[in-house]
Design a protein around this motif. Structure first.
Motif, PDB file in Angstrom:
ATOM      1  N   ASN A 107       0.826  -1.215   0.000  1.00  0.00           N
ATOM      2  CA  ASN A 107       0.000   0.000   0.000  1.00  0.00           C
ATOM      3  C   ASN A 107       0.858   1.262   0.000  1.00  0.00           C
TER       4      ASN A 107
ATOM      5  N   MET B 114       3.148   2.378   1.836  1.00  0.00           N
ATOM      6  CA  MET B 114       3.459   3.091   3.063  1.00  0.00           C
ATOM      7  C   MET B 114       4.968   3.285   3.196  1.00  0.00           C
TER       8      MET B 114
ATOM      9  N   PHE C 260       6.828   6.790   2.864  1.00  0.00           N
ATOM     10  CA  PHE C 260       7.068   7.754   3.933  1.00  0.00           C
ATOM     11  C   PHE C 260       8.439   7.601   4.547  1.00  0.00           C
TER      12      PHE C 260
ATOM     13  N   ILE D 183      -3.332   7.666  -3.274  1.00  0.00           N
ATOM     14  CA  ILE D 183      -4.585   7.898  -2.554  1.00  0.00           C
ATOM     15  C   ILE D 183      -5.584   6.806  -2.902  1.00  0.00           C
TER      16      ILE D 183
ATOM     17  N   ARG E  59      -4.537   3.386  -1.472  1.00  0.00           N
ATOM     18  CA  ARG E  59      -4.787   3.173  -0.040  1.00  0.00           C
ATOM     19  C   ARG E  59      -6.265   3.135   0.291  1.00  0.00           C
ATOM     20  N   GLN E  60      -7.101   3.635  -0.618  1.00  0.00           N
ATOM     21  CA  GLN E  60      -8.530   3.453  -0.402  1.00  0.00           C
ATOM     22  C   GLN E  60      -8.936   2.024  -0.698  1.00  0.00           C
TER      23      GLN E  60
ATOM     24  N   VAL F 201      -6.682  -0.566  -0.577  1.00  0.00           N
ATOM     25  CA  VAL F 201      -5.885  -1.479   0.241  1.00  0.00           C
ATOM     26  C   VAL F 201      -5.730  -0.841   1.620  1.00  0.00           C
ATOM     27  N   GLY F 202      -6.480  -1.340   2.597  1.00  0.00           N
ATOM     28  CA  GLY F 202      -6.435  -0.757   3.933  1.00  0.00           C
ATOM     29  C   GLY F 202      -5.388  -1.419   4.800  1.00  0.00           C
ATOM     30  N   MET F 203      -5.069  -0.772   5.937  1.00  0.00           N
ATOM     31  CA  MET F 203      -4.045  -1.335   6.810  1.00  0.00           C
ATOM     32  C   MET F 203      -4.415  -1.226   8.278  1.00  0.00           C
TER      33      MET F 203
ATOM     34  N   PHE G 268      -2.543  -1.578  11.990  1.00  0.00           N
ATOM     35  CA  PHE G 268      -1.164  -1.514  12.481  1.00  0.00           C
ATOM     36  C   PHE G 268      -0.962  -2.338  13.744  1.00  0.00           C
TER      37      PHE G 268
ATOM     38  N   ASN H 135      -4.154   2.338  16.762  1.00  0.00           N
ATOM     39  CA  ASN H 135      -3.950   3.777  16.648  1.00  0.00           C
ATOM     40  C   ASN H 135      -5.222   4.548  16.322  1.00  0.00           C
ATOM     41  N   PRO H 136      -6.221   4.465  17.198  1.00  0.00           N
ATOM     42  CA  PRO H 136      -7.434   5.254  16.937  1.00  0.00           C
ATOM     43  C   PRO H 136      -7.091   6.737  17.008  1.00  0.00           C
ATOM     44  N   PHE H 137      -7.829   7.541  16.272  1.00  0.00           N
ATOM     45  CA  PHE H 137      -7.616   8.979  16.326  1.00  0.00           C
ATOM     46  C   PHE H 137      -8.174   9.503  17.644  1.00  0.00           C
TER      47      PHE H 137
ATOM     48  N   GLY I  50     -13.035   7.810   7.388  1.00  0.00           N
ATOM     49  CA  GLY I  50     -12.801   7.409   6.003  1.00  0.00           C
ATOM     50  C   GLY I  50     -13.907   7.860   5.075  1.00  0.00           C
TER      51      GLY I  50
ATOM     52  N   THR J 219     -11.145   0.671   9.167  1.00  0.00           N
ATOM     53  CA  THR J 219     -10.567   0.282   7.872  1.00  0.00           C
ATOM     54  C   THR J 219     -11.638  -0.247   6.928  1.00  0.00           C
TER      55      THR J 219
END
Lengths: 306, 255
Positions: B55, B57, B60, B85, B88-89, B91-93, B95, B99-101, B112, B165
């Motif tokens: 995806n 990542m 970065f 963009i 990644r829409q 193919v989700g990930m 972790f 890591n919730p916002f 999303g 996701t």
């Protein structure tokens, strides 16, 4: 098994006398450091206490009024001017901080930018005031007004807002950004919807700190805002725009300038100056304490979630 | 149910460099749709790095260079016009660390869809509910949708991240050691969830827990020092590995 003791020829002894002396010196220095700390506290209390007490004991009730003879209008001008300056410095400063944290690459341009921001933060305020006077008043042939003063104060608080925002963004867990971009969000969406909302408490603390400093600003306003003020609170008088308190293009002396003029101009205006000093002191102190209190609450909240 | 035999992901001669260090060496691999593919191997073997190429990542990481082809449904994800963009829409990930916002449960799942332009409350309500139901946490969360996600336990947060996701209906869900930070009960719930999810999604999961790979995956790929040493049906890899290093890892002689 080999002998594990140190084989050097020079013996390092345990000397009781030396140890006693070292401990005594240590104690003396501990006391000295505590005394220094006490000195700081006493300095603040003595200074602030003297100013506030002297200001309020010499004050007569009519000084608190919002008219020609009272400090009320100057108080309003101080708050209004800082408010105007924040309208300018917060958006630009926050965006600058976002650039430094999220967009700037590790190159010479960025290094130069950082030096520029640091330099801006140590500009002498009288120089900024003179700059404002020349560029905004002389060049446009205008009268001193609140707006120009606000711009000068904004220039002085820009670096603080930029640094606050940049530090706040850098202190966020990288997982927020990765999580958002991993879902196909753009950097702009990530900044707007996840990163900045997470930084809001810290940015607010920075705003309050900048406001506190803005209240006390004097040198930058000397030639730019005009040190007297004549505003009327009766809307009927607002036919003449220079009497309208909310018109930023009018003259607007602040508390700090009132202190200045009261001492240099008329005799017997000392009481007004003392009261102005006292009010200014209280404003600055309370905003500083408020900023620290909020900072503590933010740290506690972040700590709870880790 | 007819088996789809076209690969979801086709990787051909993939090399990956972090600066001068080569982290992935000539990877050739196909990931089949609607299956769980497990990537196993000791620490530092490149399995997470490989997952992140799927995806983009790795974009970065500064100094990261890739040669070779990575195709999603026949389209190269690095060289074609497909933006990262869009990738990644699709193919989700999920972790390793949940890591919730720092937002409410509702806003986490709705994040999303919102960036996709869905703003009507009734639409968002529906997506949030179906996503939370799909992950099996609707009943648990339905009365506290507007409370902060940061107040949840680790296992709950991770399942929330999975709901977040799937809320955008991806085709593939990548999971990078999703249960290694969780307790055994949460682990079991997420493993069961992954097995249910493969009906609708293609799952690729990195795990350092071989029993987990054995439990839930259809295909297993063994990585060592940046190379894909062996890949095949999970039962075969665990019962009858062809590469001696695979057997050594599986029997615990190193890891």
């Amino acid at each position: 098994m080999t002998e594990l003791k140190n084989e050097s020829k020079v013996r390092v002894e345990v000397d009781q006398g030396r140890i006693q002396r070292a401990r005594a010196v240590d104690n003396v220095w501990t006391v000295i450091f505590y005394l220094v700390a006490l000195f700081f506290l006493l300095l603040l209390f003595a200074f602030a206490g003297y100013v506030i007490i002297k200001g309020f004991t010499g004050a007569k009730p009519e000084m608190f009024k919002f008219d020609r003879n009272g400090v009320g209008n100057y108080f309003f001008n101080t708050v209004y001017l800082v408010f105007l300056s924040l309208l300018i410095s917060v958006p630009i400063g926050v965006m600058g901080g976002i650039y430094m944290a999220e967009y700037a690459r590790d190159n010479a341009f960025t290094k130069f930018l950082r030096i520029a921001i640091e330099t801006l933060s140590s500009l002498p305020s009288i120089v900024v005031g003179l700059f404002g006077y020349l560029i905004f008043l002389v060049a446009t042939n205008s009268q001193p007004n609140l707006l120009v003063g606000a711009i000068c104060v904004a220039i002085l608080s820009l670096p603080l807002m930029t640094t606050t925002t940049e530090d706040a963004l850098r202190s966020l867990p990288p997982s927020y950004k990765l999580g958002s971009m991993g879902m196909g969000a753009t950097l702009r969406q990530t900044i707007q919807s996840v990163l900045i909302p997470a930084c809001v408490p810290r940015i607010i603390t920075g705003v309050i700190l900048a406001a506190g400093r803005g209240f006390g600003e004097a040198a930058a306003l000397l030639y730019t805002t005009g040190s007297d003020t004549n505003i009327k609170w009766n809307p009927a008088s607002w036919v003449n725009p220079s009497l309208n308190p909310f018109n930023p293009l009018r003259r607007g002396g602040t508390l700090s300038l009132k202190i200045w003029t009261s001492f240099t101009a008329s005799v017997g205006a000392e009481d007004i100056a003392n009261l102005s000093s006292a009010i200014l002191m209280i404003m600055v102190l309370s905003f500083s304490i408020l900023a620290h209190y909020l900072e503590g609450r933010v740290k506690k909240k972040m700590g709870e979630t880790k | 149910m007819s088996e789809n035999t076209t690969a979801k992901f086709a990787v051909h001669d993939l090399d990956l460099f972090y600066g001068s260090f080569q982290a992935l060496k000539k990877i050739n691999f196909e990931i089949m749709p609607n299956k769980i593919t497990a990537l196993i191997g000791p620490s530092g073997c490149g399995k997470s790095t490989f997952l992140k190429t799927l995806n983009r990542m790795n974009d970065f990481v500064e100094g990261c260079k890739i040669t070779g082809d990575v195709q999603l449904d026949g389209q190269d994800i690095y060289k074609s016009a497909m933006s990262e963009i869009e990738l990644r829409q699709r193919v989700g990930m999920v972790f390793q660390q949940p890591n919730p916002f720092p937002k409410t449960i509702y806003d986490n799942v709705a994040y999303g869809p919102r960036i996709r332009g869905i703003h009507k409350k009734s639409d968002l309500d529906e997506i949030v509910e179906t996503s939370l139901r799909e992950v099996g946490i609707w009943d648990e969360f339905k009365d506290r949708l507007h409370k902060s996600a940061l107040g949840l336990s680790g296992g709950q947060q991770q399942r929330l991240c999975i709901a977040r996701t799937v809320a955008v209906h991806p085709e593939v869900v990548l999971m990078d050691e999703p249960t290694s930070a969780l307790d055994p009960i949460s682990t079991m719930k997420i493993e069961d969830l992954a097995v249910e999810m493969k009906e609708k999604y293609t799952i690729v999961i990195v795990t350092h827990n071989m029993q987990q790979a054995n439990r839930i995956s259809d295909t297993t790929a063994f990585f060592l020092l940046g190379e894909l040493l062996e890949a095949g049906p999970t039962q075969e890899i665990f019962l009858n590995p062809k590469n001696p290093k695979t057997e050594e890892y599986i029997t615990g002689r190193f890891g």
